[in-house]
Design a protein around this motif. Structure first.
Motif, short mmCIF file in Angstrom:
data_model
loop_
_atom_site.label_atom_id
_atom_site.label_comp_id
_atom_site.label_asym_id
_atom_site.label_seq_id
_atom_site.Cartn_x
_atom_site.Cartn_y
_atom_site.Cartn_z
N ASN A 56 0.82 -1.21 0.00
CA ASN A 56 0.00 0.00 0.00
C ASN A 56 0.86 1.26 0.00
OD1 ASN A 56 -2.25 -1.59 0.07
ND2 ASN A 56 -2.56 -1.43 2.28
N ALA A 57 1.97 1.22 0.76
CA ALA A 57 2.87 2.38 0.80
C ALA A 57 3.42 2.65 -0.60
CB ALA A 57 4.01 2.13 1.78
N SER A 83 0.67 4.26 -2.79
CA SER A 83 0.43 5.66 -2.45
C SER A 83 1.59 6.54 -2.91
CB SER A 83 0.26 5.83 -0.93
OG SER A 83 -0.87 5.12 -0.49
N ALA A 84 2.82 6.07 -2.70
CA ALA A 84 4.00 6.85 -3.08
C ALA A 84 4.02 7.10 -4.58
CB ALA A 84 5.27 6.12 -2.65
N ASP A 88 1.34 7.13 -6.59
CA ASP A 88 0.25 8.07 -6.90
C ASP A 88 0.67 9.51 -6.64
OD1 ASP A 88 -1.32 5.94 -7.52
OD2 ASP A 88 -2.54 5.99 -5.70
N LEU A 89 1.51 9.70 -5.60
CA LEU A 89 1.88 11.06 -5.16
C LEU A 89 3.21 11.52 -5.75
CD1 LEU A 89 0.91 10.37 -1.47
CD2 LEU A 89 -0.20 12.11 -2.86
N GLU A 134 -2.96 10.86 2.87
CA GLU A 134 -2.91 9.56 2.17
C GLU A 134 -2.26 8.48 3.05
OE1 GLU A 134 -3.97 8.76 -0.95
OE2 GLU A 134 -3.10 6.75 -0.98
N PHE A 135 -1.19 8.87 3.75
CA PHE A 135 -0.45 7.86 4.52
C PHE A 135 -1.09 7.57 5.88
CE2 PHE A 135 2.84 8.85 1.36
CZ PHE A 135 3.09 7.56 0.95
N LEU A 191 -2.04 4.09 6.20
CA LEU A 191 -0.94 3.17 6.48
C LEU A 191 -0.86 2.88 7.98
CD1 LEU A 191 1.07 2.11 4.36
CD2 LEU A 191 2.74 3.69 5.28
N LEU A 244 11.05 7.05 1.34
CA LEU A 244 10.80 7.00 -0.10
C LEU A 244 11.96 7.70 -0.81
CD1 LEU A 244 7.07 8.12 0.12
CD2 LEU A 244 7.92 5.78 -0.11
#
Lengths: 121, 121
Positions: free
Chosen positions: A55-56, A59-60, A62-63, B48-49, B52, B75
């Motif tokens: 999931n991380a 999301s990363a 997408d952003l 968003e996170f 998580l 990231l």
């Protein structure tokens, strides 16, 4: 070779409980757990927390924040260190809360470099 | 007082980009972002996170591993440090990849102690 690498990471990390090379689909490639870790069902935890790194990563992306390098989750009873090895595989290291997290991170990075050729597919 | 605390955390952390007190429902209580962070839409990333830390908490509970204390996500473009403040609130600190993560963790822990009374509801 994978098993030896995992065992070495766990034994060199003070408080190390177990290590896994995990696919992001939740299936382990190889694992090494201490007796204490096996009792605490840390292999089940490893599979469960795979969804976290997946999931991380989503999301990363997408952003536009890049790829996941590392994820450290500190819980009351265990600290889980996950490190991307390849787009589809990652290391997971379980350490006791009072263990040496810094050494664990160092050992994972070293192992990542050692195994990079193997996973560069 | 919340805003000053957040600003102080960001300014004391080398490479600090922004800090938020966030509800686990994804709504911020208070935030402080540098101009650079606002440009990178880190406020959106913070929301968003949230999922998580919520998912990590649920999995940890299911597995009897206790509560989430801290979650660090590195990231390519940013490192996000999340620290539980209360069952329903957490700190999020965004740091540049080359920033001082250790100092950020220290500042969050200090702030947690300072604000503990406020959130002990």
């Amino acid at each position: 070779m994978f098993k030896e690498t995992l065992q070495s990471i766990v034994e060199k990390t003070d408080g190390g409980l177990g290590a896994v090379i995990m696919g992001t689909d939740g299936l382990p490639v190889e694992k090494f757990f201490s007796a204490e870790a096996a009792e605490a069902n840390l292999d089940v935890a490893a599979a469960e927390f795979t969804s976290l790194i997946r999931n991380a990563a989503r999301s990363a992306k997408d952003l536009n924040l890049g790829e996941v390098r590392e994820l450290v989750l500190s819980l009351d009873n265990v600290t889980l260190l996950m490190r991307a090895l390849h787009r589809e595989y990652f290391f997971l290291l379980a350490v006791r809360p009072d263990g040496n997290l810094g050494r664990g991170r160092y050992e994972l990075r070293k192992a990542e470099l050692m195994l990079a050729a193997e996973f560069a597919v």
